[in-house]
Design a protein around this motif. Structure first.
Motif, short mmCIF file in Angstrom:
data_model
loop_
_atom_site.label_atom_id
_atom_site.label_comp_id
_atom_site.label_asym_id
_atom_site.label_seq_id
_atom_site.Cartn_x
_atom_site.Cartn_y
_atom_site.Cartn_z
N PRO A 12 0.88 -1.09 -0.05
CA PRO A 12 -0.09 0.19 -0.01
C PRO A 12 0.90 1.26 -0.21
CG PRO A 12 -1.10 -1.58 1.35
CD PRO A 12 0.29 -2.25 1.21
N LEU A 70 -2.28 -5.65 4.44
CA LEU A 70 -2.25 -4.41 5.54
C LEU A 70 -0.89 -3.94 5.56
CD1 LEU A 70 -4.11 -3.19 7.77
CD2 LEU A 70 -3.36 -5.08 9.17
N GLN A 129 2.09 -1.04 7.51
CA GLN A 129 2.39 -0.32 8.56
C GLN A 129 2.58 -1.33 9.76
OE1 GLN A 129 3.46 2.70 8.99
NE2 GLN A 129 2.57 3.78 7.22
N ALA A 150 0.29 -1.22 12.84
CA ALA A 150 -1.14 -1.69 12.73
C ALA A 150 -1.23 -3.13 12.36
CB ALA A 150 -1.51 -0.98 11.27
N GLN A 169 -10.35 -1.54 11.85
CA GLN A 169 -9.78 -0.83 12.65
C GLN A 169 -8.03 -0.81 12.23
OE1 GLN A 169 -10.34 -2.71 16.45
NE2 GLN A 169 -12.66 -2.07 16.42
N ALA A 170 -7.57 -1.92 11.73
CA ALA A 170 -6.22 -1.90 11.28
C ALA A 170 -5.96 -1.31 9.99
CB ALA A 170 -6.10 -3.41 10.89
N ARG A 171 -6.96 -0.96 9.00
CA ARG A 171 -6.85 -0.21 8.02
C ARG A 171 -6.80 1.17 8.52
NH1 ARG A 171 -5.23 -2.14 2.78
NH2 ARG A 171 -6.90 -0.64 1.93
N ASP A 223 -5.75 2.32 11.30
CA ASP A 223 -4.44 2.67 11.97
C ASP A 223 -3.40 2.60 10.91
OD1 ASP A 223 -4.68 0.02 14.55
OD2 ASP A 223 -5.47 2.07 14.66
N MET A 224 -3.41 1.88 9.75
CA MET A 224 -2.40 1.97 8.59
C MET A 224 -2.47 3.62 8.20
SD MET A 224 -2.48 -0.23 5.13
CE MET A 224 -3.70 0.97 4.23
N VAL A 225 -3.67 3.87 7.92
CA VAL A 225 -3.83 5.12 7.16
C VAL A 225 -3.05 6.30 8.16
CG1 VAL A 225 -5.62 7.12 6.39
CG2 VAL A 225 -5.71 4.64 5.82
N ASP A 245 -1.01 5.92 10.72
CA ASP A 245 0.29 5.70 10.77
C ASP A 245 1.31 6.27 9.73
OD1 ASP A 245 0.60 2.51 12.65
OD2 ASP A 245 -0.02 4.56 13.18
N SER A 246 0.54 6.34 8.47
CA SER A 246 1.02 6.76 7.24
C SER A 246 1.45 8.37 7.50
CB SER A 246 0.37 6.58 6.01
OG SER A 246 -0.51 7.23 5.83
N ASP A 298 4.49 8.93 9.39
CA ASP A 298 5.52 8.90 8.43
C ASP A 298 5.78 10.16 7.48
OD1 ASP A 298 5.19 5.43 7.15
OD2 ASP A 298 6.12 6.26 9.11
N GLN A 322 7.31 12.68 10.03
CA GLN A 322 8.77 12.49 10.47
C GLN A 322 9.31 12.96 9.20
OE1 GLN A 322 10.54 10.61 12.40
NE2 GLN A 322 9.69 8.56 13.01
N ARG A 363 3.93 9.72 -0.80
CA ARG A 363 3.16 9.69 0.18
C ARG A 363 1.59 9.52 -0.06
NH1 ARG A 363 6.18 6.86 3.99
NH2 ARG A 363 8.34 7.76 4.50
N TYR A 393 0.20 7.30 -2.63
CA TYR A 393 -0.35 6.05 -2.01
C TYR A 393 -1.71 6.14 -1.49
CZ TYR A 393 4.26 3.98 -2.86
OH TYR A 393 5.39 3.66 -3.34
N LEU A 394 -2.04 7.25 -0.57
CA LEU A 394 -3.11 7.66 0.01
C LEU A 394 -4.10 7.90 -0.79
CD1 LEU A 394 -1.66 9.76 3.05
CD2 LEU A 394 -3.23 7.44 3.13
N ILE A 412 -5.39 4.46 -2.01
CA ILE A 412 -6.25 3.76 -0.76
C ILE A 412 -7.77 4.38 -0.78
CG2 ILE A 412 -6.53 3.51 1.51
CD1 ILE A 412 -3.35 3.27 1.59
#
Lengths: 207, 206
Positions: free
Chosen positions: A50, A64, A66, A69, B86-88, B90-92, B94-95, B98, B101, B130, B133-134, B137
């Motif tokens: 992703p 998935l 990250q 996550a 929930q994990a997806r 979290d993934m967004v 967390d990006s 990044d 950062q 970045r 990619y978003l 998604i």
């Protein structure tokens, strides 16, 4: 049982927490380690990522990205995330702190200038790390005296996280010399039967 | 209803996502703002890692901005309908961590020449990469005219909208080339509770 694939390089790095969770839970998974020198990365995998980066977790074909996550997803699936929503949030808090420590290590680990690298590393071990470990030692102590776990009264992925930090810092007791409760917890986790079994057979890697 | 306190600087920064969650949920909380000049103050001693933001729930304490936001999102039903969503989310989220950062070095650089080069690299290369990619998604989620994960508002959408405010510190129109992300930001900012909060919140540089 879903089909799990964890895709990363041949190293602990940002995938090891997921691996520890799988092994602790006794859940089988395909532990895919890509060798970029053989063209396995980017290879065919990059397009599936992703954010174009590893690690990725693939669950029945769904992807998935990250690392935190992915690890949290697995921790929840395998009841290693904490028993209540508050405990889960507290575990998340510890995991984020470990990630902060990891980020500090990365700052000097990849520094090419040897003199600068030595300087940054010295500052990390003298200053930054003791500060982080001091906070963690206090927080552990606040949980019923500190001879159990970070959160609640059973092992969660937060405990696996500190065991992972132990390895990140070189796999010796030395960095934890002034933090006895933390060291004891890291060792307790490493001695958990499922974890110990994994550590015995785990590939030795440089990172 | 629990008693909530959020303790942070008088800034959006790492506290704003929590504030947006409270606003959308319509849940009252004490929005404690510490002026930078008065930090560290008496709160530092209770900060688990010596830093803010801090969330106090009936006197119990939580640190780390993502852990705080996730906890509130879960409490307020804005965290996704199952573990996978929930994990997806979290993934967004967390990006964006990044992205922040990447932003840190150019943002903190004081030498004007070095700064100009670093900002140019961030704005021209790492940020669009970045965001690209978003954008994908978002597009993959039913075409991208709804939400970034699932089919209702989650804290991932709030995170996307919130990011514009700090990305504007680097370039005037961060989502200029990312129409789906820009559309999502617009939709989120038009949610009445969000619009009302943005109108009334203190104006701060960061």
């Amino acid at each position: 049982m879903p089909n799990y694939q964890l895709v990363y390089f041949n190293g602990r790095g940002r995938a090891e927490l997921c691996r520890l969770i799988f092994h602790t839970a006794g859940v089988p998974f395909e532990d895919i380690r890509l060798d970029h020198t053989k063209g396995e990365w980017p290879g065919e995998w990059k397009a599936k990522c992703p954010f174009g980066q590893l690690p990725i977790l693939v669950v029945d074909g769904k992807v998935l990205a990250q690392s935190r996550a992915a690890a949290r997803y697995l921790a929840r699936e395998f009841n290693l995330a904490g028993k209540t929503s508050w405990d889960q949030a507290r575990a998340d808090m510890f995991i984020d702190e470990f990630d902060d420590i990891g980020t500090e290590v990365v700052k000097f680990a990849f520094e090419k200038d040897e003199a600068k690298k030595a300087e940054l590393s010295a500052k990390f071990y003298a200053d930054t790390l003791p500060r982080h470990l001091g906070y963690l030692e206090n927080l552990l102590k606040e949980n019923n005296g500190g001879d159990g776990y970070f959160v609640g009264d059973s092992l969660t992925w937060a405990g696996l996280g500190i065991a992972n930090v132990y390895d990140l810092l070189g796999g010796t007791d030395a960095p934890f010399a002034k933090f006895p409760l933390l060291l004891a917890l890291a060792k307790r986790v490493r001695e958990n039967p499922k974890v110990a079994e994994y550590l015995k057979t785990r590939a030795q890697t440089s990172f | 209803m629990p008693t909530y306190k959020l303790i942070y600087f008088n800034a959006r920064g790492y506290g704003e996502l929590a504030r947006l969650l409270f606003a959308v949920a319509g849940v009252p909380y004490e929005d404690i703002r510490v002026e930078r000049a008065s930090w560290p103050n008496e709160y530092k001693a209770i900060c688990p890692f010596g830093q803010m933001p801090l969330l106090e729930v009936d006197g119990k304490i939580l640190a780390q901005s993502s852990a705080i936001a996730r906890y509130l999102a879960m409490e307020f039903g804005m965290a996704g309908k199952d573990n996978w969503e929930q994990a997806r989310i979290d993934m967004v989220v967390d990006s964006f961590g990044d992205i922040l950062q990447d932003m840190r070095v150019p943002y903190l650089e004081t030498d004007p020449e070095k700064k100009e080069a670093l900002v140019k690299q961030f704005v021209g290369e790492s940020l669009p990469k970045r965001l690209g990619y978003l954008e994908n998604i978002l597009k993959e989620n039913g075409g991208g005219q709804g939400f970034i994960v699932g089919d209702s508002l989650t804290w991932a959408d709030l995170g996307v909208a919130n990011s514009v405010d700090y990305l504007k510190l680097m370039c005037p129109n961060p989502f200029e080339n990312f129409p789906l992300l820009a559309g999502l930001v617009q939709r989120v900012r038009e949610i009445p509770q969000v619009a009302a909060w943005i109108a009334k919140r203190p104006e701060t540089a960061t």
